[in-house]
Write a protein that holds these residues in place. Structure first.
Motif, mmCIF file in Angstrom:
data_model
loop_
_atom_site.group_PDB
_atom_site.id
_atom_site.type_symbol
_atom_site.label_atom_id
_atom_site.label_comp_id
_atom_site.label_asym_id
_atom_site.label_seq_id
_atom_site.Cartn_x
_atom_site.Cartn_y
_atom_site.Cartn_z
ATOM 1 N N GLY A 135 0.775 -1.226 0.000
ATOM 2 C CA GLY A 135 0.000 0.000 0.000
ATOM 3 C C GLY A 135 0.809 1.279 0.000
ATOM 4 N N LYS A 136 2.125 1.172 -0.117
ATOM 5 C CA LYS A 136 2.981 2.354 -0.096
ATOM 6 C C LYS A 136 3.807 2.439 -1.368
ATOM 7 C CE LYS A 136 3.423 2.749 4.923
ATOM 8 N NZ LYS A 136 4.382 2.931 6.053
ATOM 9 N N GLN A 137 4.323 3.638 -1.623
ATOM 10 C CA GLN A 137 5.178 3.828 -2.786
ATOM 11 C C GLN A 137 6.583 3.281 -2.519
ATOM 12 O OE1 GLN A 137 4.993 8.055 -3.734
ATOM 13 N NE2 GLN A 137 3.361 7.678 -5.212
ATOM 14 N N ARG A 138 7.251 2.959 -3.592
ATOM 15 C CA ARG A 138 8.636 2.528 -3.474
ATOM 16 C C ARG A 138 9.476 3.722 -3.002
ATOM 17 N NH1 ARG A 138 11.213 -1.119 -8.214
ATOM 18 N NH2 ARG A 138 9.199 -2.113 -7.794
ATOM 19 N N GLU A 139 10.377 3.456 -2.064
ATOM 20 C CA GLU A 139 11.191 4.532 -1.508
ATOM 21 C C GLU A 139 12.658 4.141 -1.446
ATOM 22 O OE1 GLU A 139 9.961 5.303 2.533
ATOM 23 O OE2 GLU A 139 10.573 3.310 3.234
ATOM 24 N N LEU A 140 13.507 5.141 -1.529
ATOM 25 C CA LEU A 140 14.937 4.910 -1.413
ATOM 26 C C LEU A 140 15.287 4.513 0.013
ATOM 27 C CD1 LEU A 140 17.883 5.159 -2.512
ATOM 28 C CD2 LEU A 140 17.805 7.535 -1.687
ATOM 29 N N VAL A 141 16.125 3.485 0.133
ATOM 30 C CA VAL A 141 16.656 3.092 1.443
ATOM 31 C C VAL A 141 18.091 3.593 1.573
ATOM 32 C CG1 VAL A 141 17.242 1.166 2.954
ATOM 33 C CG2 VAL A 141 15.192 1.040 1.506
ATOM 34 N N ALA A 142 18.920 3.229 0.607
ATOM 35 C CA ALA A 142 20.321 3.647 0.630
ATOM 36 C C ALA A 142 20.906 3.467 -0.756
ATOM 37 C CB ALA A 142 21.116 2.820 1.641
ATOM 38 N N ARG A 143 21.917 4.265 -1.074
ATOM 39 C CA ARG A 143 22.586 4.129 -2.351
ATOM 40 C C ARG A 143 24.045 4.537 -2.194
ATOM 41 N NH1 ARG A 143 19.079 8.903 -5.221
ATOM 42 N NH2 ARG A 143 19.853 10.632 -3.946
ATOM 43 N N ILE A 144 24.860 4.030 -3.116
ATOM 44 C CA ILE A 144 26.276 4.346 -3.096
ATOM 45 C C ILE A 144 26.746 4.522 -4.529
ATOM 46 C CG2 ILE A 144 26.823 1.867 -2.920
ATOM 47 C CD1 ILE A 144 29.407 2.704 -1.438
ATOM 48 N N SER A 145 27.485 5.595 -4.756
ATOM 49 C CA SER A 145 27.981 5.863 -6.103
ATOM 50 C C SER A 145 29.256 5.061 -6.358
ATOM 51 C CB SER A 145 28.261 7.349 -6.256
ATOM 52 O OG SER A 145 29.416 7.702 -5.504
ATOM 53 N N SER A 146 29.649 5.007 -7.609
ATOM 54 C CA SER A 146 30.889 4.329 -7.960
ATOM 55 C C SER A 146 32.097 5.015 -7.317
ATOM 56 C CB SER A 146 31.040 4.258 -9.481
ATOM 57 O OG SER A 146 30.804 5.520 -10.083
ATOM 58 N N GLY A 147 31.916 6.273 -6.941
ATOM 59 C CA GLY A 147 32.986 6.995 -6.251
ATOM 60 C C GLY A 147 32.965 6.821 -4.750
ATOM 61 N N GLY A 148 31.932 6.145 -4.234
ATOM 62 C CA GLY A 148 31.873 5.851 -2.808
ATOM 63 C C GLY A 148 30.972 6.769 -1.989
ATOM 64 N N THR A 149 30.289 7.700 -2.623
ATOM 65 C CA THR A 149 29.379 8.584 -1.889
ATOM 66 C C THR A 149 28.106 7.817 -1.524
ATOM 67 O OG1 THR A 149 30.204 10.524 -3.042
ATOM 68 C CG2 THR A 149 28.069 10.726 -1.957
ATOM 69 N N ARG A 150 27.731 7.899 -0.261
ATOM 70 C CA ARG A 150 26.562 7.166 0.235
ATOM 71 C C ARG A 150 25.437 8.110 0.647
ATOM 72 N NH1 ARG A 150 31.113 4.389 1.862
ATOM 73 N NH2 ARG A 150 31.028 2.106 1.737
ATOM 74 N N ASP A 151 24.215 7.703 0.399
ATOM 75 C CA ASP A 151 23.016 8.389 0.875
ATOM 76 C C ASP A 151 22.144 7.382 1.598
ATOM 77 O OD1 ASP A 151 22.947 10.140 -2.210
ATOM 78 O OD2 ASP A 151 23.464 10.977 -0.263
ATOM 79 N N TYR A 152 21.527 7.824 2.685
ATOM 80 C CA TYR A 152 20.618 6.969 3.449
ATOM 81 C C TYR A 152 19.312 7.704 3.705
ATOM 82 C CZ TYR A 152 24.732 4.124 4.603
ATOM 83 O OH TYR A 152 25.860 3.328 4.553
ATOM 84 N N ALA A 153 18.227 6.951 3.680
ATOM 85 C CA ALA A 153 16.959 7.502 4.139
ATOM 86 C C ALA A 153 17.070 7.804 5.630
ATOM 87 C CB ALA A 153 15.834 6.505 3.887
ATOM 88 N N ASP A 154 16.395 8.856 6.060
ATOM 89 C CA ASP A 154 16.453 9.236 7.482
ATOM 90 C C ASP A 154 15.995 8.094 8.387
ATOM 91 O OD1 ASP A 154 15.448 12.711 6.957
ATOM 92 O OD2 ASP A 154 17.408 11.739 6.853
ATOM 93 N N THR A 155 15.053 7.301 7.909
ATOM 94 C CA THR A 155 14.488 6.237 8.727
ATOM 95 C C THR A 155 15.460 5.095 9.000
ATOM 96 O OG1 THR A 155 13.545 5.289 6.726
ATOM 97 C CG2 THR A 155 12.095 6.670 8.062
ATOM 98 N N VAL A 156 16.560 5.026 8.237
ATOM 99 C CA VAL A 156 17.496 3.913 8.426
ATOM 100 C C VAL A 156 18.882 4.366 8.860
ATOM 101 C CG1 VAL A 156 16.231 2.599 6.688
ATOM 102 C CG2 VAL A 156 18.339 3.787 6.040
ATOM 103 N N LYS A 157 19.093 5.666 8.923
ATOM 104 C CA LYS A 157 20.415 6.166 9.331
ATOM 105 C C LYS A 157 20.792 5.645 10.707
ATOM 106 C CE LYS A 157 20.619 10.448 6.651
ATOM 107 N NZ LYS A 157 20.552 11.938 6.701
ATOM 108 N N GLY A 158 22.018 5.184 10.822
ATOM 109 C CA GLY A 158 22.488 4.631 12.085
ATOM 110 C C GLY A 158 22.167 3.165 12.271
ATOM 111 N N ARG A 159 21.310 2.610 11.428
ATOM 112 C CA ARG A 159 20.944 1.187 11.533
ATOM 113 C C ARG A 159 21.395 0.385 10.323
ATOM 114 N NH1 ARG A 159 15.703 -0.301 11.559
ATOM 115 N NH2 ARG A 159 15.020 1.443 10.267
ATOM 116 N N PHE A 160 21.359 0.976 9.147
ATOM 117 C CA PHE A 160 21.703 0.285 7.904
ATOM 118 C C PHE A 160 23.008 0.856 7.344
ATOM 119 C CE2 PHE A 160 17.092 -0.788 6.371
ATOM 120 C CZ PHE A 160 16.815 -1.353 7.611
ATOM 121 N N THR A 161 23.771 -0.019 6.699
ATOM 122 C CA THR A 161 24.940 0.431 5.944
ATOM 123 C C THR A 161 24.924 -0.242 4.571
ATOM 124 O OG1 THR A 161 26.332 -1.327 6.880
ATOM 125 C CG2 THR A 161 26.376 0.828 7.984
ATOM 126 N N ILE A 162 25.641 0.368 3.623
ATOM 127 C CA ILE A 162 25.612 -0.132 2.244
ATOM 128 C C ILE A 162 27.039 -0.322 1.748
ATOM 129 C CG2 ILE A 162 25.290 2.245 1.348
ATOM 130 C CD1 ILE A 162 23.587 0.893 -0.946
#
Length: 118
Positions: A42-69
């Motif tokens: 019932g929800k839209q697809r959302e970003l959890v985490a991503r990492i660029s080929s250069g190593g830059t990482r982004d995390y959703a606020d809901t998973v910061k501190g709990r998930f790593t990529i």
């Protein structure tokens, strides 16, 4: 064309951990981003985490501190290490690859179910 194969989903109790893996079918030499998205019922697809080929990482606020990529470019693999899971993390998790060449090509894996019981 690139195929993505995910593994590692399953059922876990709240507070537990899971590690998802995604392998790309070939090496990627262009600038790219690999990441994980999720979609709960019932929800839209959302970003959890991503990492660029250069190593830059982004995390959703809901998973910061709990998930790593972590990413292993030599093995064309990206992981999602999920700790301190809660029932709100229950969803189908999709691996995503975006290749930035002359155009942007977007690839998805078939998805893997993660269920967190309370």
């Amino acid at each position: 064309q690139v195929q993505l194969v995910e593994s590692g989903g399953g059922l876990v109790q709240a507070g537990g951990s899971l590690r998802l893996s995604c392998v790309a079918s070939r090496s990627i030499f262009s600038i790219n981003t690999m990441g994980w998205y999720r979609q709960a019922p019932g929800k839209q697809r959302e970003l959890v985490a991503r990492i660029s080929s250069g190593g830059t990482r982004d995390y959703a606020d809901t998973v910061k501190g709990r998930f790593t990529i972590p990413r292993d470019n030599a093995k064309n693999t990206v992981h999602l290490q999920m700790n301190s899971l809660t029932p709100e993390d229950t969803a189908v998790y999709y691996c995503n690859l975006r290749i930035y060449d002359s155009t942007m090509n977007n690839y998805w894996g078939p998805g893997t179910q993660v269920t967190v019981s309370s």
